[in-house]
Enzyme design. Structure first.
Site, PDB file in Angstrom:
ATOM      1  N   ARG A 150       0.861  -1.260  -0.010  1.00  0.00           N
ATOM      2  CA  ARG A 150       0.138  -0.146   0.130  1.00  0.00           C
ATOM      3  C   ARG A 150       0.958   1.004   0.059  1.00  0.00           C
ATOM      4  NH1 ARG A 150      -5.544  -0.315   1.303  1.00  0.00           N
ATOM      5  NH2 ARG A 150      -6.304  -2.238   1.098  1.00  0.00           N
ATOM      6  N   TYR A 191     -15.440 -10.938  -0.060  1.00  0.00           N
ATOM      7  CA  TYR A 191     -16.030  -9.821  -0.549  1.00  0.00           C
ATOM      8  C   TYR A 191     -17.272  -9.962  -1.346  1.00  0.00           C
ATOM      9  CZ  TYR A 191     -12.228  -7.093   1.457  1.00  0.00           C
ATOM     10  OH  TYR A 191     -11.400  -6.488   2.385  1.00  0.00           O
ATOM     11  N   ARG A 245      -2.803   6.978   1.334  1.00  0.00           N
ATOM     12  CA  ARG A 245      -3.359   8.096   2.002  1.00  0.00           C
ATOM     13  C   ARG A 245      -2.114   8.953   2.721  1.00  0.00           C
ATOM     14  NH1 ARG A 245      -8.382   5.084   3.804  1.00  0.00           N
ATOM     15  NH2 ARG A 245      -6.884   3.476   3.373  1.00  0.00           N
ATOM     16  N   ARG A 253      -6.697  12.238  -4.731  1.00  0.00           N
ATOM     17  CA  ARG A 253      -7.762  12.021  -4.040  1.00  0.00           C
ATOM     18  C   ARG A 253      -8.955  12.758  -3.911  1.00  0.00           C
ATOM     19  NH1 ARG A 253      -9.809  10.655   1.259  1.00  0.00           N
ATOM     20  NH2 ARG A 253     -10.438   8.434   1.616  1.00  0.00           N
ATOM     21  N   ASP A 304      -6.720  -1.944  -7.345  1.00  0.00           N
ATOM     22  CA  ASP A 304      -7.260  -2.872  -6.430  1.00  0.00           C
ATOM     23  C   ASP A 304      -7.741  -4.214  -6.525  1.00  0.00           C
ATOM     24  OD1 ASP A 304      -8.341  -1.646  -3.522  1.00  0.00           O
ATOM     25  OD2 ASP A 304      -9.747  -3.231  -3.907  1.00  0.00           O
TER      26      ASP A 304
END
Ligand code: CP3
Length: 342
Positions: free
Chosen positions: A25, A151, A29, A38, A74
């Site tokens: 990752r 998921y 962020r 973003r 992703d």
């Protein structure tokens, strides 16, 4: 200068003075430059626009100095390509309005042509390779079939993924049908990534550790093997079944080049279980990046002393957290780069 990259050498098991380093990752962020994009574009616009995906992929290479790039994308693009809607909800994470629970749901999933609908990923990879200009290798990736099933069945993130596990345990035949469909699409997708220029493939099984050893053998391992067997003749494969420390020995008999470890695994245990047959990747606790820099440096040294510099890729034990100061991420990477085997 036409020397092979450290990451590739580590994956081949060549002796090294220091291990290569990247962070799961790493495009994310904690980087102010990521936040700027973003604030301007929503998540799947960033993923589906090759120029944006490329720019975000390059950020940690340029700003942090990691030894590998990992494509900004992703794992949930696979359920999307198979026909399920996936939303990324602010402060909540992924949400799938329609979940899988029956034979009818599985029959309705798209398999044929699903990978081809992800052509924006191929474009992003080709563009990124051009921009990287061989500075560092590019890692492509996908989610492992069990984690994608989690998921698809649960419809959102969960601490225990109890619905998904209940589906596997109570309807194993349906679960295996679903896992096979996900595996077929994932293999086609990963081959496309390699065709477009991905140098290495990592498979993220983020939730495999929720399974016990027997259930891992049933619902995760066969599909990891299928993916690795299909890809490993073309590029090195890294398998990261987070939390499945009990499967180290089986994993060491797979066709993968490397195994990712979280921070709950002792380096000595992993080396002994894998008999030094595999390159190991990990396993710095991402929370330790909140420590003062001198302590990060000390902890990195301890970690590399334990793994050794050969057959080892320094990384975190899971994704970097959004609240990590950029200077601390840099200190982690630099501590690895400054390490020298005596
Ligand atoms: O590693 C990288 O820098 C490459 C990009 C990457 C992302 N997701 C971007 C992303 C990779 C390799 C992933 C994999 C991924 N996605 C996994 C497996 C790895 C892991 O962490 O276990 C999983 C389980 C997902 C699913 C997912 N995507 C979740 C649960 C979330 C929300 C939680 C979170 O971390 O925010 C995402 C969103 C996501 N994927 C973000 C990024 C940078 C954050 C999006 C944002 O708010 O900007």
């Amino acid at each position: 200068m036409n020397q092979e990259h450290l990451l590739i050498k580590a994956l081949k098991g060549e002796p090294l003075e220091r291990p290569p380093v990247w962070m799961m990752r790493q495009a994310g962020r904690y980087l102010p430059e990521y936040i700027l994009l973003r604030n301007k574009y929503d998540f799947f616009t960033r993923v589906q626009t090759p120029e944006l995906a490329c720019e975000i992929t390059l950020q940690p290479v340029d700003l942090i100095g990691v030894d590998a790039a990992i494509l900004f994308s992703d794992i949930l693009v696979i359920p999307q390509a198979m026909g399920l809607e996936v939303q990324m909800v602010e402060n909540k994470g992924p949400f799938l309005p329609k979940t899988i629970s029956s034979q009818k749901d599985i029959d309705a999933l798209i398999v044929e042509g699903a990978a081809a609908s992800l052509d924006y990923v191929s474009k992003a990879i080709a563009l990124t390779k051009k921009e990287l200009n061989s500075r560092v290798p590019l890692i492509g990736f996908a989610g492992a079939p069990f984690t994608i099933l989690c998921y698809m069945v649960e419809g959102k993130g969960s601490k225990a993924f109890d619905k998904a596990k209940q589906f596997c345990f109570s309807q194993p035949e349906l679960a295996h049908q679903l896992l096979n469909k996900i595996t077929d699409v994932t293999i086609a997708y990963l081959h496309e990534q390699v065709n477009s220029g991905a140098d290495v493939i990592q498979v993220f099984d983020s939730w495999s550790g929720l399974l016990g050893p027997e259930e891992f053998k049933q619902f995760s391992m066969p599909y990891l093997n299928k993916i690795s067997d299909s890809l490993s003749a073309r590029v090195p494969v890294i398998l990261f079944p987070k939390g499945s420390w009990y499967a180290m020995e089986e994993l060491s008999n797979s066709s993968a080049s490397a195994i990712g470890l979280d921070w709950c695994v002792k380096p000595e245990f992993a080396r002994q279980q894998t008999q030094n047959k595999k390159t190991l990747q990990g396993n710095f606790d991402p929370c330790k990046l909140l420590l003062p820099i001198p302590q990060i440096e000390q902890e990195v040294k301890t970690m590399i002393d334990a793994f050794g510099t050969n057959r080892y890729i320094a990384n975190l034990g899971h994704g970097i957290l959004p609240n990590i100061p950029v200077e601390h991420a840099k200190a982690f990477v630099n501590a690895v780069k400054n390490y020298r085997a005596l």
